[in-house]
Design a protein around this motif. Structure first.
Motif, PDB file in Angstrom:
ATOM      1  N   ASP A   1       0.815  -1.213   0.000  1.00 18.77           N
ATOM      2  CA  ASP A   1       0.000   0.000   0.000  1.00 18.77           C
ATOM      3  C   ASP A   1       0.850   1.264   0.000  1.00 18.77           C
ATOM      4  O   ASP A   1       2.078   1.210  -0.134  1.00 18.77           O
ATOM      5  CB  ASP A   1      -0.998  -0.013   1.157  1.00 18.77           C
ATOM      6  CG  ASP A   1      -0.364   0.199   2.524  1.00 18.77           C
ATOM      7  OD1 ASP A   1       0.864   0.450   2.611  1.00 18.77           O
ATOM      8  OD2 ASP A   1      -1.107   0.118   3.529  1.00 18.77           O
TER       9      ASP A   1
ATOM     10  N   ILE B   1     -10.044  -1.184   0.125  1.00 17.36           N
ATOM     11  CA  ILE B   1      -8.850  -1.515  -0.659  1.00 17.36           C
ATOM     12  C   ILE B   1      -9.089  -1.095  -2.103  1.00 17.36           C
ATOM     13  O   ILE B   1      -9.996  -1.591  -2.770  1.00 17.36           O
ATOM     14  CB  ILE B   1      -8.540  -3.025  -0.642  1.00 17.36           C
ATOM     15  CG1 ILE B   1      -8.403  -3.547   0.779  1.00 17.36           C
ATOM     16  CG2 ILE B   1      -7.248  -3.302  -1.417  1.00 17.36           C
ATOM     17  CD1 ILE B   1      -8.111  -5.045   0.856  1.00 17.36           C
TER      18      ILE B   1
ATOM     19  N   HIS C   1      -7.318  -1.027  -5.712  1.00 20.16           N
ATOM     20  CA  HIS C   1      -6.214  -1.648  -6.447  1.00 20.16           C
ATOM     21  C   HIS C   1      -5.871  -0.824  -7.682  1.00 20.16           C
ATOM     22  O   HIS C   1      -6.752  -0.526  -8.500  1.00 20.16           O
ATOM     23  CB  HIS C   1      -6.599  -3.051  -6.907  1.00 20.16           C
ATOM     24  CG  HIS C   1      -7.151  -3.930  -5.834  1.00 20.16           C
ATOM     25  ND1 HIS C   1      -8.420  -3.759  -5.294  1.00 20.16           N
ATOM     26  CD2 HIS C   1      -6.617  -5.013  -5.206  1.00 20.16           C
ATOM     27  CE1 HIS C   1      -8.631  -4.697  -4.374  1.00 20.16           C
ATOM     28  NE2 HIS C   1      -7.564  -5.463  -4.307  1.00 20.16           N
TER      29      HIS C   1
ATOM     30  N   HIS D   1      -6.588   1.475   1.946  1.00 19.43           N
ATOM     31  CA  HIS D   1      -5.342   1.012   1.360  1.00 19.43           C
ATOM     32  C   HIS D   1      -5.372   1.208  -0.158  1.00 19.43           C
ATOM     33  O   HIS D   1      -6.234   0.663  -0.843  1.00 19.43           O
ATOM     34  CB  HIS D   1      -5.124  -0.470   1.662  1.00 19.43           C
ATOM     35  CG  HIS D   1      -5.115  -0.795   3.119  1.00 19.43           C
ATOM     36  ND1 HIS D   1      -4.000  -0.633   3.915  1.00 19.43           N
ATOM     37  CD2 HIS D   1      -6.110  -1.281   3.934  1.00 19.43           C
ATOM     38  CE1 HIS D   1      -4.295  -0.999   5.147  1.00 19.43           C
ATOM     39  NE2 HIS D   1      -5.556  -1.394   5.186  1.00 19.43           N
TER      40      HIS D   1
END
Length: 227
Positions: free
Chosen positions: A73, A125, A127, A154
């Motif tokens: 991260d 999260i 990505h 993250h």
């Protein structure tokens, strides 16, 4: 007075019919009526067909789960399925230089972050789908610029193949409700995916839509109440 009592009777009858229909639906799905009303469905495929299962259903033993993963991260910390153990999280896909839907999705996810900022059982999260360009340093600068709180949200990078494989096979993120996408392409999706503490997908939401993100927040609360 009689007319008023008649109206009450009609309302009661309608309520009874609705309750009965709910119970029948629940029985057909093999769950109790209370679960059918209050719990969220489970998803196992790119067409996002809902499966109404009770939390202790034997079907869940082999039901679709998000696979193991390991990324890095914005704080240069490894983030894996172990870090999400016992947590509810929202998964998304983006890239820092995206001028289109990403800023709007980020704004919506900021609402999720703010709503659960003090709840260590809820995470986000995001990505990067351009991991070669989105290095840890780039993600750190992006996080600082956009109010992304470390430990809560993250922004992850890693091996491209690993990210794309997880997106395609686990989150169904490059599918547009069944529309074919070649293996060389990546559909930059606006979907937000809700994942429960057992890594089951429990909801898919349009990250550009205020109402849909509102539903996401309420569904997180529903899952949170079950912990």
């Amino acid at each position: 007075m009689k007319k008023w009592l008649k109206q009450i009777s009609v309302i009661g009858t309608l309520a009874s019919i609705i309750l009965t229909n709910t119970q029948v639906f629940a029985e057909q799905q093999g769950v109790s009526s209370s679960l059918a009303v209050s719990a969220l469905p489970y998803y196992a495929s790119a067409d996002f067909t809902p499966h109404w299962l009770s939390p202790d259903s034997v079907e869940l033993a082999n039901f679709h789960r998000v696979s193991d993963f390991s990324f890095i991260d914005q704080d240069a910390k490894h983030v894996s399925q172990n870090d999400m153990q016992g947590k509810i999280y929202v998964a998304s896909f983006f890239f820092t230089s995206c001028p289109g839907i990403c800023p709007r999705m980020r704004s919506q996810l900021s609402k999720v972050q703010a709503q659960f900022i003090d709840d260590n059982k809820v995470s986000i999260i995001s990505h990067s789908i351009q991991p070669k360009n989105d290095t840890v340093q780039v993600l750190r600068e992006y996080a600082d610029k956009n109010g992304v709180v470390s430990g809560k949200w993250h922004l992850v990078t890693g091996e491209r193949d690993a990210i794309y494989r997880l997106a395609r096979n686990d989150y169904f993120a490059n599918e547009d409700l069944g529309e074919y996408v070649s293996k060389k392409d990546f559909l930059h999706t606006e979907n937000l995916v809700l994942v429960d503490v057992n890594r089951h997908i429990r909801g898919i939401y349009n990250g550009l839509n205020n109402t849909s993100v509102g539903h996401l927040i309420e569904d997180i609360k529903t899952l949170r109440s079950e912990l």
